[in-house]
Design a protein around this motif. Structure first.
Motif, PDB file in Angstrom:
ATOM      1  N   ASP A  68     -53.349 -73.712   5.453  1.00 47.16           N
ATOM      2  CA  ASP A  68     -52.049 -73.166   5.083  1.00 47.16           C
ATOM      3  C   ASP A  68     -51.464 -72.531   6.347  1.00 47.16           C
ATOM      4  O   ASP A  68     -51.995 -71.535   6.846  1.00 47.16           O
ATOM      5  N   ASN A  69     -50.416 -73.124   6.879  1.00 50.18           N
ATOM      6  CA  ASN A  69     -49.866 -72.676   8.163  1.00 50.18           C
ATOM      7  C   ASN A  69     -49.466 -71.208   8.172  1.00 50.18           C
ATOM      8  O   ASN A  69     -49.691 -70.503   9.153  1.00 50.18           O
ATOM      9  N   ARG A  70     -48.866 -70.730   7.107  1.00 49.03           N
ATOM     10  CA  ARG A  70     -48.451 -69.321   7.059  1.00 49.03           C
ATOM     11  C   ARG A  70     -49.674 -68.385   7.038  1.00 49.03           C
ATOM     12  O   ARG A  70     -49.723 -67.417   7.791  1.00 49.03           O
ATOM     13  N   LYS A  71     -50.659 -68.682   6.207  1.00 52.47           N
ATOM     14  CA  LYS A  71     -51.879 -67.863   6.159  1.00 52.47           C
ATOM     15  C   LYS A  71     -52.584 -67.896   7.518  1.00 52.47           C
ATOM     16  O   LYS A  71     -53.085 -66.875   7.973  1.00 52.47           O
ATOM     17  N   PHE A  72     -52.631 -69.081   8.123  1.00 52.75           N
ATOM     18  CA  PHE A  72     -53.282 -69.237   9.427  1.00 52.75           C
ATOM     19  C   PHE A  72     -52.582 -68.360  10.465  1.00 52.75           C
ATOM     20  O   PHE A  72     -53.226 -67.621  11.210  1.00 52.75           O
ATOM     21  N   GLN A  77     -52.458 -64.923  14.308  1.00 51.06           N
ATOM     22  CA  GLN A  77     -51.278 -64.642  15.128  1.00 51.06           C
ATOM     23  C   GLN A  77     -50.929 -65.795  16.072  1.00 51.06           C
ATOM     24  O   GLN A  77     -50.461 -65.569  17.196  1.00 51.06           O
ATOM     25  N   VAL A  78     -51.147 -67.009  15.602  1.00 47.90           N
ATOM     26  CA  VAL A  78     -50.824 -68.202  16.380  1.00 47.90           C
ATOM     27  C   VAL A  78     -50.621 -69.362  15.399  1.00 47.90           C
ATOM     28  O   VAL A  78     -51.220 -69.383  14.325  1.00 47.90           O
ATOM     29  N   LYS A  79     -49.749 -70.299  15.782  1.00 42.92           N
ATOM     30  CA  LYS A  79     -49.556 -71.509  14.990  1.00 42.92           C
ATOM     31  C   LYS A  79     -50.838 -72.331  15.042  1.00 42.92           C
ATOM     32  O   LYS A  79     -51.498 -72.414  16.074  1.00 42.92           O
ATOM     33  N   ALA A  80     -51.169 -72.966  13.926  1.00 43.52           N
ATOM     34  CA  ALA A  80     -52.368 -73.803  13.865  1.00 43.52           C
ATOM     35  C   ALA A  80     -52.189 -75.010  14.783  1.00 43.52           C
ATOM     36  O   ALA A  80     -51.388 -75.891  14.512  1.00 43.52           O
ATOM     37  N   LYS A  81     -52.932 -75.018  15.888  1.00 42.13           N
ATOM     38  CA  LYS A  81     -52.880 -76.121  16.847  1.00 42.13           C
ATOM     39  C   LYS A  81     -54.300 -76.619  17.059  1.00 42.13           C
ATOM     40  O   LYS A  81     -55.139 -75.933  17.647  1.00 42.13           O
ATOM     41  N   LEU A 112     -65.276 -68.575   8.625  1.00 40.07           N
ATOM     42  CA  LEU A 112     -65.539 -69.327   7.401  1.00 40.07           C
ATOM     43  C   LEU A 112     -64.446 -69.028   6.387  1.00 40.07           C
ATOM     44  O   LEU A 112     -64.125 -67.859   6.142  1.00 40.07           O
ATOM     45  N   ASP A 113     -63.882 -70.069   5.805  1.00 41.66           N
ATOM     46  CA  ASP A 113     -62.806 -69.903   4.840  1.00 41.66           C
ATOM     47  C   ASP A 113     -63.366 -69.615   3.446  1.00 41.66           C
ATOM     48  O   ASP A 113     -64.385 -70.194   3.043  1.00 41.66           O
ATOM     49  N   CYS A 114     -62.663 -68.774   2.712  1.00 43.08           N
ATOM     50  CA  CYS A 114     -63.120 -68.359   1.382  1.00 43.08           C
ATOM     51  C   CYS A 114     -63.200 -69.521   0.386  1.00 43.08           C
ATOM     52  O   CYS A 114     -63.863 -69.398  -0.645  1.00 43.08           O
ATOM     53  N   SER A 115     -62.583 -70.656   0.687  1.00 38.56           N
ATOM     54  CA  SER A 115     -62.677 -71.824  -0.195  1.00 38.56           C
ATOM     55  C   SER A 115     -64.124 -72.274  -0.391  1.00 38.56           C
ATOM     56  O   SER A 115     -64.445 -72.918  -1.397  1.00 38.56           O
ATOM     57  N   LEU A 116     -65.008 -71.919   0.537  1.00 33.25           N
ATOM     58  CA  LEU A 116     -66.419 -72.294   0.451  1.00 33.25           C
ATOM     59  C   LEU A 116     -67.194 -71.467  -0.568  1.00 33.25           C
ATOM     60  O   LEU A 116     -68.233 -71.912  -1.066  1.00 33.25           O
ATOM     61  N   VAL A 150     -62.394 -65.685   6.191  1.00 33.82           N
ATOM     62  CA  VAL A 150     -60.934 -65.667   6.259  1.00 33.82           C
ATOM     63  C   VAL A 150     -60.374 -66.427   5.063  1.00 33.82           C
ATOM     64  O   VAL A 150     -61.094 -67.154   4.383  1.00 33.82           O
ATOM     65  N   ASP A 151     -59.077 -66.252   4.828  1.00 31.95           N
ATOM     66  CA  ASP A 151     -58.370 -66.993   3.787  1.00 31.95           C
ATOM     67  C   ASP A 151     -57.193 -67.689   4.458  1.00 31.95           C
ATOM     68  O   ASP A 151     -56.115 -67.110   4.595  1.00 31.95           O
TER      69      ASP A 151
END
Length: 171
Positions: A68-72, A77-81, A112-116, A150-151
């Motif tokens: 999710d670009n906004r959450k990222f 504090q940077v665009k997902a690249k 690690l993302d909370c989706s896990l 992270v989320d």
């Protein structure tokens, strides 16, 4: 070489013998799910990004999650690249399809993302396009020396949980 570096890393936890290897490719989430006989969501995919200073870092999400670009942006504090294929190999030592947070060529921050957390166990790759290991999310956190949870994802099925534990791994 990459699978070997993961074996060496996991040997610190006496888990190198638990690496699963397959004749068929497990390079994509879908291929890994078929090879392991589990639902795609239980595949722990490792994504490689650049921070503001162009330094690499890794985010591990569930197989059904998308960034999710906004959450990222809010989190880092940077665009997902994402790194390109050559940068992935240079930074991680692993080819795309085998990228994991273990046995890395460089000391990279891992998140690690909370989706896990929906699952008792998940399956990250082990440095090659035909390997994986089954780990609890606590083991994944420890073995990857994760910075934090992270989320930063979306589109994953929050209703999906440990009922999927009935999927089995064919060894």
């Amino acid at each position: 070489m990459s699978l070997q570096s993961v074996r060496e890393h996991l040997s610190k936890f006496n888990r190198e013998q638990d690496i699963l290897e397959y004749e068929q490719s497990s390079a994509t989430v879908e291929q890994a799910a078929i090879a392991l006989n589990v639902i795609p969501a239980r595949i722990a995919k490792t994504l490689s990004f650049k921070d503001k200073e162009e330094n690499a870092f890794l985010v591990v999400t569930a197989g059904d999650a998308k960034v999710d670009n906004r959450k990222f942006r809010d989190q880092f504090q940077v665009k997902a690249k994402m790194l390109n294929a050559d940068e992935v190999v240079e930074q991680t030592g692993h080819v795309i399809g085998g990228v994991c947070p273990f046995g890395l060529a460089n000391d990279l921050p891992v998140y690690l993302d909370c989706s896990l957390k929906r699952f008792t166990t998940v399956f990250p790759a082990c440095g090659s396009i035909n390997s994986a290991i089954e780990l609890t999310f606590d083991e994944l956190y420890e073995y990857s020396d994760a910075v934090s949870w992270v989320d930063v994802s979306k589109d994953w099925d929050e209703q999906l949980n440990d009922s999927s534990q009935f999927d089995t791994v064919s060894k």
